[in-house]
Design a protein around this motif. Structure first.
Motif, PDB file in Angstrom:
ATOM      1  N   ALA A 271       0.834  -1.201   0.000  1.00  0.00           N
ATOM      2  CA  ALA A 271       0.000   0.000   0.000  1.00  0.00           C
ATOM      3  C   ALA A 271       0.868   1.251   0.000  1.00  0.00           C
ATOM      4  N   GLY A 272       1.949   1.231   0.777  1.00  0.00           N
ATOM      5  CA  GLY A 272       2.857   2.363   0.799  1.00  0.00           C
ATOM      6  C   GLY A 272       3.569   2.561  -0.528  1.00  0.00           C
ATOM      7  N   LEU A 273       3.922   1.459  -1.173  1.00  0.00           N
ATOM      8  CA  LEU A 273       4.562   1.548  -2.487  1.00  0.00           C
ATOM      9  C   LEU A 273       3.612   2.155  -3.509  1.00  0.00           C
ATOM     10  N   SER A 274       2.368   1.732  -3.475  1.00  0.00           N
ATOM     11  CA  SER A 274       1.376   2.284  -4.394  1.00  0.00           C
ATOM     12  C   SER A 274       1.229   3.793  -4.191  1.00  0.00           C
ATOM     13  N   GLU A 275       1.183   4.196  -2.940  1.00  0.00           N
ATOM     14  CA  GLU A 275       1.070   5.628  -2.642  1.00  0.00           C
ATOM     15  C   GLU A 275       2.291   6.383  -3.142  1.00  0.00           C
ATOM     16  N   ALA A 276       3.479   5.810  -2.911  1.00  0.00           N
ATOM     17  CA  ALA A 276       4.713   6.462  -3.361  1.00  0.00           C
ATOM     18  C   ALA A 276       4.781   6.558  -4.881  1.00  0.00           C
ATOM     19  N   ALA A 277       4.108   5.635  -5.567  1.00  0.00           N
ATOM     20  CA  ALA A 277       4.101   5.618  -7.031  1.00  0.00           C
ATOM     21  C   ALA A 277       2.913   6.377  -7.610  1.00  0.00           C
ATOM     22  N   GLY A 278       2.303   7.207  -6.799  1.00  0.00           N
ATOM     23  CA  GLY A 278       1.212   8.039  -7.304  1.00  0.00           C
ATOM     24  C   GLY A 278      -0.095   7.308  -7.471  1.00  0.00           C
ATOM     25  N   GLY A 279      -0.303   6.243  -6.687  1.00  0.00           N
ATOM     26  CA  GLY A 279      -1.555   5.500  -6.746  1.00  0.00           C
ATOM     27  C   GLY A 279      -1.583   4.373  -7.757  1.00  0.00           C
ATOM     28  N   LEU A 280      -0.443   4.053  -8.354  1.00  0.00           N
ATOM     29  CA  LEU A 280      -0.393   2.948  -9.310  1.00  0.00           C
ATOM     30  C   LEU A 280      -0.640   1.612  -8.617  1.00  0.00           C
ATOM     31  N   PRO A 281      -1.152   0.615  -9.358  1.00  0.00           N
ATOM     32  CA  PRO A 281      -1.225  -0.738  -8.801  1.00  0.00           C
ATOM     33  C   PRO A 281       0.170  -1.205  -8.408  1.00  0.00           C
ATOM     34  N   ALA A 282       0.280  -1.871  -7.265  1.00  0.00           N
ATOM     35  CA  ALA A 282       1.588  -2.285  -6.763  1.00  0.00           C
ATOM     36  C   ALA A 282       1.485  -3.651  -6.107  1.00  0.00           C
ATOM     37  N   SER A 283       2.606  -4.343  -6.050  1.00  0.00           N
ATOM     38  CA  SER A 283       2.652  -5.647  -5.404  1.00  0.00           C
ATOM     39  C   SER A 283       4.101  -5.961  -5.064  1.00  0.00           C
ATOM     40  N   SER A 284       4.332  -7.186  -4.596  1.00  0.00           N
ATOM     41  CA  SER A 284       5.684  -7.644  -4.272  1.00  0.00           C
ATOM     42  C   SER A 284       5.816  -9.102  -4.684  1.00  0.00           C
ATOM     43  N   THR A 285       7.024  -9.581  -4.676  1.00  0.00           N
ATOM     44  CA  THR A 285       7.280 -10.956  -5.096  1.00  0.00           C
ATOM     45  C   THR A 285       6.588 -11.967  -4.185  1.00  0.00           C
ATOM     46  N   SER A 286       6.512 -11.689  -2.895  1.00  0.00           N
ATOM     47  CA  SER A 286       5.867 -12.633  -1.980  1.00  0.00           C
ATOM     48  C   SER A 286       4.397 -12.824  -2.334  1.00  0.00           C
ATOM     49  N   PHE A 287       3.694 -11.733  -2.568  1.00  0.00           N
ATOM     50  CA  PHE A 287       2.292 -11.861  -2.976  1.00  0.00           C
ATOM     51  C   PHE A 287       2.187 -12.484  -4.370  1.00  0.00           C
ATOM     52  N   ALA A 288       3.171 -12.231  -5.219  1.00  0.00           N
ATOM     53  CA  ALA A 288       3.166 -12.834  -6.553  1.00  0.00           C
ATOM     54  C   ALA A 288       3.193 -14.350  -6.463  1.00  0.00           C
ATOM     55  N   PHE A 289       3.978 -14.903  -5.530  1.00  0.00           N
ATOM     56  CA  PHE A 289       4.008 -16.353  -5.361  1.00  0.00           C
ATOM     57  C   PHE A 289       2.631 -16.891  -4.993  1.00  0.00           C
ATOM     58  N   VAL A 290       1.970 -16.254  -4.056  1.00  0.00           N
ATOM     59  CA  VAL A 290       0.656 -16.724  -3.611  1.00  0.00           C
ATOM     60  C   VAL A 290      -0.354 -16.640  -4.752  1.00  0.00           C
ATOM     61  N   ARG A 291      -0.361 -15.533  -5.469  1.00  0.00           N
ATOM     62  CA  ARG A 291      -1.344 -15.359  -6.550  1.00  0.00           C
ATOM     63  C   ARG A 291      -1.058 -16.294  -7.713  1.00  0.00           C
ATOM     64  N   ALA A 292       0.221 -16.522  -8.013  1.00  0.00           N
ATOM     65  CA  ALA A 292       0.557 -17.445  -9.096  1.00  0.00           C
ATOM     66  C   ALA A 292       0.152 -18.870  -8.736  1.00  0.00           C
ATOM     67  N   ALA A 293       0.415 -19.272  -7.491  1.00  0.00           N
ATOM     68  CA  ALA A 293       0.006 -20.613  -7.051  1.00  0.00           C
ATOM     69  C   ALA A 293      -1.510 -20.762  -7.122  1.00  0.00           C
ATOM     70  N   ASN A 294      -2.229 -19.738  -6.693  1.00  0.00           N
ATOM     71  CA  ASN A 294      -3.691 -19.786  -6.761  1.00  0.00           C
ATOM     72  C   ASN A 294      -4.185 -19.862  -8.204  1.00  0.00           C
ATOM     73  N   ALA A 295      -3.517 -19.138  -9.095  1.00  0.00           N
ATOM     74  CA  ALA A 295      -3.923 -19.140 -10.501  1.00  0.00           C
ATOM     75  C   ALA A 295      -3.791 -20.526 -11.112  1.00  0.00           C
TER      76      ALA A 295
END
Length: 239
Positions: free
Chosen positions: A91-115
């Protein structure tokens, strides 16, 4: 043209990103901004590496590329915060990037496994045991059962980045488990993209690696997901 910006800690395996860009074709740009801190695989140092100040710096460096989404390309520097802390980090990264969608590698693992519908996995970690255990805990919060955890006890990201392809294949493939539906390989310091199909063929199951899922997550955030050969099961499905 879709542009996904990646904040990458120091230097190790960042050449996986231009390789992914080439494989994805000419309508995707994957610029990488580097931030610097210690590359030690230790909790206190990883908390500093993923701090708001450092990620804000990275977001600023990426701004000139006008990205559609930004991703913190570091597994240990995200899961070390725990699920709630990593959520706040993004959430802090998204704010720092002007509200862009943001994520991290850890969440990427969870979402990729779920996909891919994966629930039971083995983990081949480069980290020491205490850091690797935090990754398993993070996956558990995401509904993924770690049936086998192997820690190679490599102290720094620089050491991981110096592993030659054969050493990477041996490290990864030798840590599979028969009860696992897939093998997960955290650490964006490890060059894996060029080896994915080879390792999957050897194991006969999906393999998810840090730089692979990080790129996939960025494409998902930017609405630019696509099927492409050469990047493992995750990208062949176009999930």
């Amino acid at each position: 043209m879709s542009t996904i910006g990646f904040i990458y800690p120091d230097h190790a395996a960042e050449d996986d990103y231009p390789l992914a860009e080439r494989l994805l074709g000419g309508d995707v740009r994957l610029p990488v901004a580097h931030i610097y801190g210690t590359d030690l695989h230790a909790v206190a140092e990883l908390l500093d590496l993923g701090s708001p100040a450092r990620l804000t710096e990275g977001a600023g460096l990426l701004a000139r590329h006008e990205p559609d989404a930004v991703v913190w390309a570091c597994t240990s520097g995200s899961f070390v915060y725990g699920w709630d802390g990593a959520t706040q980090q993004v959430a802090g990264l998204s704010e720092a990037a002007g509200g862009l969608p943001a994520s991290s590698t850890s969440f990427a693992f969870v979402r990729a496994a779920n996909a891919l519908g994966l629930r039971r996995v083995a983990v081949a970690a480069s980290y020491p045991d205490d850091v690797a255990a935090l990754f398993a805990e993070f996956l558990g919060k995401g509904g993924i059962d770690v049936v086998s955890m192997s820690a190679a006890d490599i102290d720094t990201a620089a050491e991981v980045g110096r592993l030659d392809p054969e050493a990477v294949v041996d490290l990864v493939a030798g840590r599979d488990h028969p009860d696992a539906e897939a093998l997960l390989v955290p650490d964006t310091a490890m060059r894996t993209l060029a080896l994915l199909d080879r390792i999957e063929e050897r194991l006969g199951k999906p393999v998810l690696t840090a730089n692979q899922v990080t790129v996939w997550e960025g494409l998902r955030l930017a609405g630019a997901s696509r099927a492409v050969p050469g990047l493992g099961t995750l990208f062949r499905t176009g999930a």
